[in-house]
Scaffold this motif. Structure first.
Motif, PDB file in Angstrom:
ATOM      1  N   ARG A 120       2.423  14.349  -8.885  1.00  0.00           N
ATOM      2  CA  ARG A 120       3.382  15.529  -9.239  1.00  0.00           C
ATOM      3  C   ARG A 120       3.903  15.884 -10.514  1.00  0.00           C
ATOM      4  N   ALA A 121       3.922  14.622 -11.298  1.00  0.00           N
ATOM      5  CA  ALA A 121       4.724  14.883 -12.496  1.00  0.00           C
ATOM      6  C   ALA A 121       3.593  15.464 -13.655  1.00  0.00           C
ATOM      7  N   VAL A 122       2.378  15.237 -13.298  1.00  0.00           N
ATOM      8  CA  VAL A 122       1.310  15.563 -14.463  1.00  0.00           C
ATOM      9  C   VAL A 122       0.743  16.881 -14.054  1.00  0.00           C
ATOM     10  N   PRO A 123       0.931  17.990 -14.809  1.00  0.00           N
ATOM     11  CA  PRO A 123       0.469  19.086 -14.776  1.00  0.00           C
ATOM     12  C   PRO A 123      -1.251  19.358 -14.566  1.00  0.00           C
ATOM     13  N   ALA A 124      -1.412  19.940 -13.638  1.00  0.00           N
ATOM     14  CA  ALA A 124      -3.193  20.258 -13.368  1.00  0.00           C
ATOM     15  C   ALA A 124      -3.569  20.569 -14.737  1.00  0.00           C
ATOM     16  N   PRO A 125      -4.996  20.607 -15.135  1.00  0.00           N
ATOM     17  CA  PRO A 125      -5.677  20.917 -16.040  1.00  0.00           C
ATOM     18  C   PRO A 125      -5.509  22.471 -16.579  1.00  0.00           C
ATOM     19  N   GLY A 126      -5.447  23.320 -15.413  1.00  0.00           N
ATOM     20  CA  GLY A 126      -5.215  24.516 -15.912  1.00  0.00           C
ATOM     21  C   GLY A 126      -3.871  25.051 -16.007  1.00  0.00           C
ATOM     22  N   ASP A 127      -2.893  24.165 -15.644  1.00  0.00           N
ATOM     23  CA  ASP A 127      -1.339  24.663 -15.788  1.00  0.00           C
ATOM     24  C   ASP A 127      -0.923  24.496 -17.185  1.00  0.00           C
ATOM     25  N   THR A 128      -1.559  24.894 -18.028  1.00  0.00           N
ATOM     26  CA  THR A 128      -0.955  24.652 -19.402  1.00  0.00           C
ATOM     27  C   THR A 128       0.204  25.664 -19.530  1.00  0.00           C
ATOM     28  N   VAL A 129       1.297  25.416 -20.296  1.00  0.00           N
ATOM     29  CA  VAL A 129       2.188  26.297 -20.673  1.00  0.00           C
ATOM     30  C   VAL A 129       2.095  26.941 -22.089  1.00  0.00           C
ATOM     31  N   ALA A 130       2.043  28.157 -22.170  1.00  0.00           N
ATOM     32  CA  ALA A 130       1.564  28.664 -23.586  1.00  0.00           C
ATOM     33  C   ALA A 130       2.824  28.577 -24.648  1.00  0.00           C
ATOM     34  N   GLU A 131       2.402  28.117 -25.806  1.00  0.00           N
ATOM     35  CA  GLU A 131       3.453  27.622 -26.815  1.00  0.00           C
ATOM     36  C   GLU A 131       3.921  29.107 -27.152  1.00  0.00           C
ATOM     37  N   GLU A 132       5.342  29.060 -27.582  1.00  0.00           N
ATOM     38  CA  GLU A 132       6.064  30.090 -28.154  1.00  0.00           C
ATOM     39  C   GLU A 132       5.899  29.929 -29.554  1.00  0.00           C
ATOM     40  N   PHE A 174       0.770  -1.236   0.053  1.00  0.00           N
ATOM     41  CA  PHE A 174      -0.134   0.013  -0.172  1.00  0.00           C
ATOM     42  C   PHE A 174       1.078   1.354   0.083  1.00  0.00           C
ATOM     43  N   LEU A 175       1.925   1.106   0.981  1.00  0.00           N
ATOM     44  CA  LEU A 175       2.859   2.413   1.114  1.00  0.00           C
ATOM     45  C   LEU A 175       3.589   2.820  -0.490  1.00  0.00           C
ATOM     46  N   THR A 176       4.011   1.550  -1.043  1.00  0.00           N
ATOM     47  CA  THR A 176       4.605   1.699  -2.360  1.00  0.00           C
ATOM     48  C   THR A 176       3.682   2.200  -3.299  1.00  0.00           C
ATOM     49  N   VAL A 177       2.438   1.858  -3.665  1.00  0.00           N
ATOM     50  CA  VAL A 177       1.253   2.295  -4.563  1.00  0.00           C
ATOM     51  C   VAL A 177       1.319   3.571  -3.960  1.00  0.00           C
ATOM     52  N   CYS A 178       0.960   4.172  -3.023  1.00  0.00           N
ATOM     53  CA  CYS A 178       0.892   5.526  -2.462  1.00  0.00           C
ATOM     54  C   CYS A 178       2.066   6.288  -2.865  1.00  0.00           C
ATOM     55  N   GLY A 179       3.035   5.722  -2.818  1.00  0.00           N
ATOM     56  CA  GLY A 179       4.265   6.490  -3.256  1.00  0.00           C
ATOM     57  C   GLY A 179       4.403   6.905  -4.792  1.00  0.00           C
ATOM     58  N   VAL A 180       4.200   5.645  -5.728  1.00  0.00           N
ATOM     59  CA  VAL A 180       4.023   5.775  -7.039  1.00  0.00           C
ATOM     60  C   VAL A 180       3.016   6.694  -7.269  1.00  0.00           C
ATOM     61  N   VAL A 181       1.810   6.623  -6.945  1.00  0.00           N
ATOM     62  CA  VAL A 181       0.575   7.494  -7.255  1.00  0.00           C
ATOM     63  C   VAL A 181       0.968   8.950  -6.997  1.00  0.00           C
ATOM     64  N   ALA A 182       1.602   9.284  -5.695  1.00  0.00           N
ATOM     65  CA  ALA A 182       1.972  10.642  -5.374  1.00  0.00           C
ATOM     66  C   ALA A 182       2.943  11.248  -6.455  1.00  0.00           C
ATOM     67  N   TYR A 183       3.920  10.297  -6.622  1.00  0.00           N
ATOM     68  CA  TYR A 183       4.956  11.007  -7.692  1.00  0.00           C
ATOM     69  C   TYR A 183       4.471  11.017  -8.920  1.00  0.00           C
ATOM     70  N   ARG A 184       3.551  10.324  -9.549  1.00  0.00           N
ATOM     71  CA  ARG A 184       3.016  10.526 -10.898  1.00  0.00           C
ATOM     72  C   ARG A 184       2.208  11.606 -10.856  1.00  0.00           C
TER      73      ARG A 184
END
Length: 160
Positions: A147-159, A135-145
């Motif tokens: 943090r790696a995926v930006p939130a829907p409103g956090d898109t970076v404008a293209e140059e 369970f702790l391993t799965v929680c760690g992997v989920v938390a890591y992923r």
């Protein structure tokens, strides 16, 4: 003590083959990249300075990378792709690999022995301990992923 020595020896052989193989794959990938359209980028002065720094000072990083989780493969691949000379790489591989093998042989066998005793005496408690670890391993992997995926409103404008 014989069990630890045997396990450490086996793990040492495994880590030498795995890390050495990763270094060799990195070396081949670097050689291949030097023959592609990236050759111009790879031959820049900035890249050459970085390559010389890794060739000269990368061995301690390689040795210490064996004490980390998830970084040792990248360090060995990078050392190979940046053509770290074997006289610098091999001592780092042997030293770091020995540290890794000893740590995993002693701590790993200790954890397995404790879990084995726990299962033998208290099966339900042993199963619970394994479930908690999973369970702790799965929680760690989920938390890591997450943090790696930006939130829907956090898109970076293209140059453009």
């Amino acid at each position: 003590m014989d069990k630890i020595a045997l396990t450490a020896g086996a793990l040492y052989a495994i880590v030498l083959l795995r890390a050495g193989g990763t270094f060799a794959v990195g070396w081949l990938a670097g050689a291949g990249a030097r023959r592609t359209r990236f050759a111009g980028r790879i031959s820049s002065d900035r890249f050459r300075r970085a390559e010389r720094a890794i060739q000269r000072w990368g061995a301690p990083v390689v040795a210490v990378s064996f004490l980390t989780v998830g970084f040792q493969t990248a360090a060995n691949f990078l050392a190979g792709s940046m053509r770290m000379p074997l006289p610098r790489y091999l001592p780092a591989l042997f030293l770091g690999g020995a540290a890794w093998a000893l740590i995993y042989a002693t701590a790993g066998l200790g954890v397995l022995e404790v879990l084995g005793r726990l299962f033998a005496r208290h099966t339900a408690l042993g199963a619970s301990a394994v479930a908690v670890l999973l369970f702790l391993t799965v929680c760690g992997v989920v938390a890591y992923r997450r943090r790696a995926v930006p939130a829907p409103g956090d898109t970076v404008a293209e140059e453009s």
